[in-house]
Design a protein around this motif. Structure first.
Motif, PDB file in Angstrom:
ATOM      1  N   GLY A  15      59.654  24.077  20.138  1.00  0.00           N
ATOM      2  CA  GLY A  15      59.452  24.062  18.698  1.00  0.00           C
ATOM      3  C   GLY A  15      60.020  25.271  18.006  1.00  0.00           C
ATOM      4  N   PRO A  16      60.236  25.166  16.703  1.00  0.00           N
ATOM      5  CA  PRO A  16      60.806  26.261  15.939  1.00  0.00           C
ATOM      6  C   PRO A  16      59.808  27.386  15.721  1.00  0.00           C
ATOM      7  CG  PRO A  16      60.291  24.428  14.496  1.00  0.00           C
ATOM      8  CD  PRO A  16      59.997  23.977  15.901  1.00  0.00           C
ATOM      9  N   MET A  17      60.350  28.571  15.531  1.00  0.00           N
ATOM     10  CA  MET A  17      59.519  29.747  15.262  1.00  0.00           C
ATOM     11  C   MET A  17      59.730  30.248  13.839  1.00  0.00           C
ATOM     12  SD  MET A  17      57.958  30.078  18.034  1.00  0.00           S
ATOM     13  CE  MET A  17      57.200  31.665  17.892  1.00  0.00           C
ATOM     14  N   PRO A  52      63.455  30.443   7.175  1.00  0.00           N
ATOM     15  CA  PRO A  52      62.505  29.608   6.467  1.00  0.00           C
ATOM     16  C   PRO A  52      63.093  29.143   5.141  1.00  0.00           C
ATOM     17  CG  PRO A  52      61.877  31.895   6.296  1.00  0.00           C
ATOM     18  CD  PRO A  52      63.053  31.823   7.231  1.00  0.00           C
ATOM     19  N   PRO A  53      62.573  28.059   4.596  1.00  0.00           N
ATOM     20  CA  PRO A  53      63.077  27.587   3.309  1.00  0.00           C
ATOM     21  C   PRO A  53      63.001  28.693   2.267  1.00  0.00           C
ATOM     22  CG  PRO A  53      61.540  26.006   4.273  1.00  0.00           C
ATOM     23  CD  PRO A  53      61.509  27.239   5.127  1.00  0.00           C
ATOM     24  N   GLY A  54      64.027  28.794   1.448  1.00  0.00           N
ATOM     25  CA  GLY A  54      64.044  29.803   0.394  1.00  0.00           C
ATOM     26  C   GLY A  54      64.534  31.155   0.854  1.00  0.00           C
ATOM     27  N   ASP A  55      64.892  31.311   2.112  1.00  0.00           N
ATOM     28  CA  ASP A  55      65.370  32.584   2.644  1.00  0.00           C
ATOM     29  C   ASP A  55      66.770  32.377   3.210  1.00  0.00           C
ATOM     30  OD1 ASP A  55      65.672  35.125   3.620  1.00  0.00           O
ATOM     31  OD2 ASP A  55      64.049  34.996   5.080  1.00  0.00           O
ATOM     32  N   PRO A  56      67.803  32.353   2.340  1.00  0.00           N
ATOM     33  CA  PRO A  56      69.141  31.964   2.769  1.00  0.00           C
ATOM     34  C   PRO A  56      69.782  32.899   3.779  1.00  0.00           C
ATOM     35  CG  PRO A  56      69.225  32.871   0.555  1.00  0.00           C
ATOM     36  CD  PRO A  56      67.773  32.764   0.949  1.00  0.00           C
ATOM     37  N   PHE A  57      69.367  34.145   3.838  1.00  0.00           N
ATOM     38  CA  PHE A  57      70.019  35.093   4.747  1.00  0.00           C
ATOM     39  C   PHE A  57      69.260  35.287   6.047  1.00  0.00           C
ATOM     40  CE2 PHE A  57      73.190  35.922   1.785  1.00  0.00           C
ATOM     41  CZ  PHE A  57      72.624  36.052   0.544  1.00  0.00           C
ATOM     42  N   GLY A  58      68.103  34.679   6.185  1.00  0.00           N
ATOM     43  CA  GLY A  58      67.357  34.799   7.429  1.00  0.00           C
ATOM     44  C   GLY A  58      66.446  36.006   7.478  1.00  0.00           C
ATOM     45  N   GLY A  59      66.649  36.990   6.641  1.00  0.00           N
ATOM     46  CA  GLY A  59      65.780  38.161   6.610  1.00  0.00           C
ATOM     47  C   GLY A  59      65.952  39.015   7.852  1.00  0.00           C
ATOM     48  N   ILE A  90      51.787  33.962  12.956  1.00  0.00           N
ATOM     49  CA  ILE A  90      51.955  35.422  12.982  1.00  0.00           C
ATOM     50  C   ILE A  90      53.288  35.794  12.334  1.00  0.00           C
ATOM     51  CG2 ILE A  90      52.384  37.402  14.511  1.00  0.00           C
ATOM     52  CD1 ILE A  90      50.338  36.062  16.476  1.00  0.00           C
ATOM     53  N   MET A  91      54.340  35.069  12.703  1.00  0.00           N
ATOM     54  CA  MET A  91      55.664  35.392  12.173  1.00  0.00           C
ATOM     55  C   MET A  91      55.761  35.091  10.680  1.00  0.00           C
ATOM     56  SD  MET A  91      58.068  34.406  15.402  1.00  0.00           S
ATOM     57  CE  MET A  91      59.553  34.993  14.634  1.00  0.00           C
ATOM     58  N   GLU A  92      55.150  34.014  10.246  1.00  0.00           N
ATOM     59  CA  GLU A  92      55.174  33.689   8.815  1.00  0.00           C
ATOM     60  C   GLU A  92      54.422  34.758   8.017  1.00  0.00           C
ATOM     61  OE1 GLU A  92      56.259  32.176   5.398  1.00  0.00           O
ATOM     62  OE2 GLU A  92      57.019  31.499   7.337  1.00  0.00           O
ATOM     63  N   SER A  93      53.295  35.217   8.540  1.00  0.00           N
ATOM     64  CA  SER A  93      52.534  36.280   7.878  1.00  0.00           C
ATOM     65  C   SER A  93      53.363  37.565   7.805  1.00  0.00           C
ATOM     66  CB  SER A  93      51.237  36.529   8.638  1.00  0.00           C
ATOM     67  OG  SER A  93      50.557  37.639   8.112  1.00  0.00           O
ATOM     68  N   SER A  94      54.060  37.875   8.892  1.00  0.00           N
ATOM     69  CA  SER A  94      54.897  39.069   8.917  1.00  0.00           C
ATOM     70  C   SER A  94      56.044  38.942   7.922  1.00  0.00           C
ATOM     71  CB  SER A  94      55.444  39.290  10.327  1.00  0.00           C
ATOM     72  OG  SER A  94      56.290  40.408  10.356  1.00  0.00           O
ATOM     73  N   ARG A  95      56.654  37.773   7.882  1.00  0.00           N
ATOM     74  CA  ARG A  95      57.760  37.527   6.954  1.00  0.00           C
ATOM     75  C   ARG A  95      57.287  37.716   5.510  1.00  0.00           C
ATOM     76  NH1 ARG A  95      59.170  32.989   8.929  1.00  0.00           N
ATOM     77  NH2 ARG A  95      60.912  33.745  10.158  1.00  0.00           N
ATOM     78  N   THR A  96      56.123  37.167   5.203  1.00  0.00           N
ATOM     79  CA  THR A  96      55.577  37.268   3.853  1.00  0.00           C
ATOM     80  C   THR A  96      55.253  38.719   3.491  1.00  0.00           C
ATOM     81  OG1 THR A  96      54.651  35.045   4.016  1.00  0.00           O
ATOM     82  CG2 THR A  96      53.707  36.487   2.340  1.00  0.00           C
ATOM     83  N   SER A  97      54.642  39.441   4.434  1.00  0.00           N
ATOM     84  CA  SER A  97      54.252  40.823   4.115  1.00  0.00           C
ATOM     85  C   SER A  97      55.444  41.772   4.059  1.00  0.00           C
ATOM     86  CB  SER A  97      53.205  41.333   5.109  1.00  0.00           C
ATOM     87  OG  SER A  97      53.755  41.474   6.385  1.00  0.00           O
TER      88      SER A  97
END
Length: 187
Positions: A41-43, A51-58, A86-93
């Motif tokens: 599965g995807p991470m 993730p959607p809305g993040d064109p450069f991947g961050g 965990i990764m989504e929370s990190s991405r958001t913060s």
């Protein structure tokens, strides 16, 4: 050595570093997206990409070697969900710091590529801000990696450690053939 020559040399290094740093951060983000998801599965976003809305991947949310080693962990669906959360929370913060980092890099590029004169002292405050933000992002990355590591079972940690060792051996073999990464190119 003449002071003017010394400052020109330092300024040239500063310009090269700023341009190279911008290019490398984009390359790291793209490489993270190209590694794809661990089996099962995807991470990140759909199909393992940004993730959607993040064109450069961050920025990388965890050190890339950990992401590669996670592929060997054989995560179960519950672990996949935990790690994804965990990764989504990190991405958001980390999103505000990444926006600031992009803004600072744009300001550096604007100064370096303007028609007016620029000195190292003009860029020093921006470089200090960039270094502080990078430290925050690095701390966030380590915190995220430790949280992800906490999801793994002892057997998975053993498997991940074995994969990491094998990858290190492969890198050592490559370096023995081609020379270290910072070596001059072969003729």
């Amino acid at each position: 050595m003449n002071i003017t020559i010394m400052w020109k040399s330092k300024f040239s290094i500063l310009i090269a570093t700023a341009i190279l740093g911008s290019c490398m951060s984009a390359s790291v983000a793209r490489a993270q997206g190209m590694m794809g998801p661990p089996p099962g599965g995807p991470m990140g976003g759909p199909m393992g990409g940004p993730p959607p809305g993040d064109p450069f991947g961050g920025p990388p949310l965890v050190p890339p070697p950990l992401m590669m080693a996670l592929r060997a962990a054989a995560l179960n669906p519950a672990q996949q969900k935990q790690i994804n959360d965990i990764m989504e929370s990190s991405r958001t913060s980390s999103a505000p710091q990444m926006q600031q980092m992009h803004s600072i890099r744009d300001q550096i590029a604007d100064k370096l590529l303007s028609s007016g004169s620029v000195s190292a002292s003009d860029l020093a405050p921006l470089l200090a801000q960039q270094a502080a933000l990078q430290q925050q992002l690095d701390n966030q990355m380590i915190t995220t990696a430790i949280q992800i590591r906490g999801v793994l079972t002892p057997a998975q940690l053993t498997r991940v450690a074995a994969v990491h060792e094998k990858l290190k051996q492969i890198r050592t073999q490559i370096d023995s053939i081609l020379g270290p990464p910072n070596a001059s190119p072969l003729p």
